[in-house]
Design an enzyme around this catalytic site. Sequence first.
Site, PDB file in Angstrom:
ATOM      1  N   ASN A 102       2.613  -6.481   7.670  1.00  0.00           N
ATOM      2  CA  ASN A 102       1.411  -7.248   8.034  1.00  0.00           C
ATOM      3  C   ASN A 102       0.689  -7.694   6.770  1.00  0.00           C
ATOM      4  O   ASN A 102       1.307  -8.398   5.955  1.00  0.00           O
ATOM      5  CB  ASN A 102       0.542  -6.540   9.079  1.00  0.00           C
ATOM      6  N   ASP A 103      -0.558  -7.370   6.584  1.00  0.00           N
ATOM      7  CA  ASP A 103      -1.398  -8.017   5.555  1.00  0.00           C
ATOM      8  C   ASP A 103      -0.771  -8.061   4.158  1.00  0.00           C
ATOM      9  O   ASP A 103      -0.242  -7.054   3.685  1.00  0.00           O
ATOM     10  CB  ASP A 103      -2.711  -7.260   5.389  1.00  0.00           C
TER      11      ASP A 103
ATOM     12  N   GLU B   2     -12.510  -7.968   9.070  1.00  0.00           N
ATOM     13  CA  GLU B   2     -11.496  -7.343   8.229  1.00  0.00           C
ATOM     14  C   GLU B   2     -11.235  -8.199   6.993  1.00  0.00           C
ATOM     15  O   GLU B   2     -11.607  -9.362   6.927  1.00  0.00           O
ATOM     16  CB  GLU B   2     -10.174  -7.147   8.998  1.00  0.00           C
TER      17      GLU B   2
END
Lengths: 557, 557
Positions: free
Chosen positions: A59-60, A237
Amino acid sequence: MWATSPAIAAFMLSAYTVAEFCSTTCTSAEVPTGTPIAGDYDGYLRPQVHFSPPRGFMNDPNGLHRSDDGTWHLYYQYNPTDTVAGNQHWGHATSPDLYSWTNQPIALYPVNASSFIFTGSAVTDPNNTSGFFPDQQDGVVAIYTIATYEPIELQTQAIAYSRDGGYTFTPYDNNPVLDAGSSNFRDPKVVWYEDHWVMVVAFSQEFVMAIYTSPDLKSWTHASNFTQYGLLGLQYECPNLVEIPIDGEEGQSTWMMFVSINPGAPLGGSTSWYTLGDFDGYTFTPHANDIHFPDWSKDAYAAQFFYNTPGEAVLVNWASNWQYTNAVPTGPKEEWRSSMGQARRISIKQDPRLGAIAASEPYDMSPVVDEELASDTFGNGSLVIDFADVYSNAVLIEMNVTNLEVLAGSVNYTFLSPISGEYLTGGVLFNGNNDIWQDRSHIKGFEHPLFTGKLSTAQIIDDTFTMQVVFDRTLIETYIQDGLQASTSTFFPEEPLTILSVKAGGYGASNTTTSVRVRSLKSVWRPQEDDAGIVSGGYAKNMTSGHNSQRYSAGWQ
Amino acid sequence: MWATSPAIAAFMLSAYTVAEFCSTTCTSAEVPTGTPIAGDYDGYLRPQVHFSPPRGFMNDPNGLHRSDDGTWHLYYQYNPTDTVAGNQHWGHATSPDLYSWTNQPIALYPVNASSFIFTGSAVTDPNNTSGFFPDQQDGVVAIYTIATYEPIELQTQAIAYSRDGGYTFTPYDNNPVLDAGSSNFRDPKVVWYEDHWVMVVAFSQEFVMAIYTSPDLKSWTHASNFTQYGLLGLQYECPNLVEIPIDGEEGQSTWMMFVSINPGAPLGGSTSWYTLGDFDGYTFTPHANDIHFPDWSKDAYAAQFFYNTPGEAVLVNWASNWQYTNAVPTGPKEEWRSSMGQARRISIKQDPRLGAIAASEPYDMSPVVDEELASDTFGNGSLVIDFADVYSNAVLIEMNVTNLEVLAGSVNYTFLSPISGEYLTGGVLFNGNNDIWQDRSHIKGFEHPLFTGKLSTAQIIDDTFTMQVVFDRTLIETYIQDGLQASTSTFFPEEPLTILSVKAGGYGASNTTTSVRVRSLKSVWRPQEDDAGIVSGGYAKNMTSGHNSQRYSAGWQ
């Protein structure tokens, strides 16, 4: 669990070393240390000019920075042991050009069985402000969240230092460096401001982006809060507080607060927005009270800007959405999930209606642009090509529409599979608002109630319209009007899309002219494949294992 | 142009009077004055508990107010001469309950061939501040935009007064009352604040909501600007500056700035957002810098709040989107386009994550709720009913899910046509974020690249979840958690959807229980139909024509 092909099974047995620590969550396999994880990048769903993890779930983007030697470092939230989110490590890859990536050994491991390494950033510390680098100028410090689930839920900020240019890290003895007693306090992004470090970090569920300062990356002082601003979603976030160059004004810049929200995006799930303003080293003050979307589609989230890129601002998005990322078919079909978006240069440009906004342009694509497949110029007309023989199944389309004299006409692009009949299509309607749209609802390989098919935006234009389309197997990105708008969409066909049609028309007798050029893109992965078709990765193959003084790795889940 | 059915042709010939003024744009038919336009409300696409115009094209609700006698007045942007936007008048309807509407004669006509009547509001003036009403307490003043195209493009604010309770209006001799020399200055919404009138009006393309004050509705003084806030889209439109009651706190309220933007909504085209704050009669000050969506779907725009509703705040949305409103199939099939959304009571409630937000609840539905079709309570289970014999083809579903103990399970509703197989579906996934979704992409009667199929939002809940679904032929509205979230979606099936399935499951062995009740809704139009099936409307049938001292009407385009 993994479906194991013979090739994958072979490298699993041969290349892995066993993690030093294990727990009850370790089951059938282990996470290697000191050696990159190998991957099969040959599947028809694998992007060829974008980064995706060798296998497992990504993910990120994390820790993005450029070394002074020009190497781009991409770390990423990584579950090496399954194709769904969980068991978060920092994966790592390096690139000379932001396209061709070399997989590196995992850079950060969970501290223990109940703590994961969440998103964070990295800085170079040439002046040794941290004290970690008495004898070198290429020290790297990672600043990240440790997310602990037992005995209590807690998120704190920690640091780790690298003395080998960002390949291996040693966690700081006195971690955490920032503990607010919160279970939702994460994603620190650090930059240098004149004479001190600045961290922006999210108190996610309080909708606060907190700004802290530090002289040494170890001790942090609260400076200000940016709070309850814009679209909240259900969580803030992955903040970025970064300086963005103003296009055409040498040396001029403005500051940007870049916020990701999840869930609760207007399109569903995850999205990002930004606002421009001033920053004095302690407090960010927006110029107005507006927000803007850096991407109008649904698969651009958690973007992070690279550190140490003087004079330019470069970001990478995670090209997915939490609403369906754990369900996309690359998992069962090819044992990996999620790509990164193309690296983008961000600069301030003038929109005809909105004034100063952040434009997104593809980072210099010359390293991957290959041969011209077709080009043509017409009024009402079309161009159709079969690019089935392009190995990468990736192309770049450039369109330029001039002399838009009347509120009429349209340009569409369509990528089609002649086998399955499925297609991906998009374009622009020149109707004054100039609806720019994309439709992935006729792609057959993934059905999900939250996988929105039709997406659109609108753009004021004068008499000229430009669009670039980067098409890469399961990822399509568009750039409108030199980046005034950009989009990132995943799509998952049953069969490769190998026919492209670009069609312009409806202008009547006006002098509107459309120029189209289509070029193939190189595969950045194919040159790295061994005889078995496996990409093994870089750096650590020539090293002994065990760079991490502290590591923990849960196995297959 | 109209496709003319025999019934429509009959009333066209019999009922219309010729407008007093005509121009080169008048063609084959005229707009009646002093008599309501008749309509056929029997088509299978016609909502039965929502307002839609007798024929022609409708957009924004205008002039919403309640008379002291309890009558609700709905005016609306209206093209009586075609089923696409243009030739803007103010249509008019009245209701005792916000469901059963009586069509009235057109209330406001274009001033001349190159000026249209755009959106505006209306107030009652019991104290005769305007001077128009020396002998009465039920005077009504409409405040609206005159949009002029020749000799220059100009938008100014004008007023007209009604001495018969809002049925006929006389334009003020000294119009316009507010001219800023702008071609994008529109949609005035007026309220009374303590001792003066307050207008909020949009400088659309400058992203300014300007606030003006007046003692008499005739002379206006600029007080402040609310500007460059939130999502800009490409235009600000249709502001409301209104007082919203706080649920459960008798007599307490907060102020809301409600903004519509078009185009450039995140979902494409048109949307609205709001922010809460303080208002001192001159300046609106947001409590924070956030925005919220009053509706998470794609067909709620240009909402206006009713004037003169002490103690409550009631709005009506236009249930469409400028991206496709001129293309939907009700035009060719039934000679009308666009419905209004259901009237909603807006109040401030506490969201578990967001704190104070504006909740939307259906206005008291008891006037239209009919008999119970089915009810059931189950854990994992479903309820299926065939409601083909419900004349309205409209139902109300109420769902209540309790004891949500685990992050698992879902509730879905599906409306299906057994003839065409097409279906409309939606529901909630109890996954912590609680994705709430709706999918109209399997409905076959309307294909358009901008008609987004899949829509969703997310909602933090405790252990109980409630959802109401109002289904009405081509319009579906949902209300989640007592209105913390609401949606409005159009859909255009090839055949009526007459089977309903509600399904709950995936809870495992938990004690989660779903209660479902389905009730039919009455048709508000059928009782008004004559022997030929035509609804002729109200008031003016017993009056002579010619109430408008100034009127202009362009004919069929």
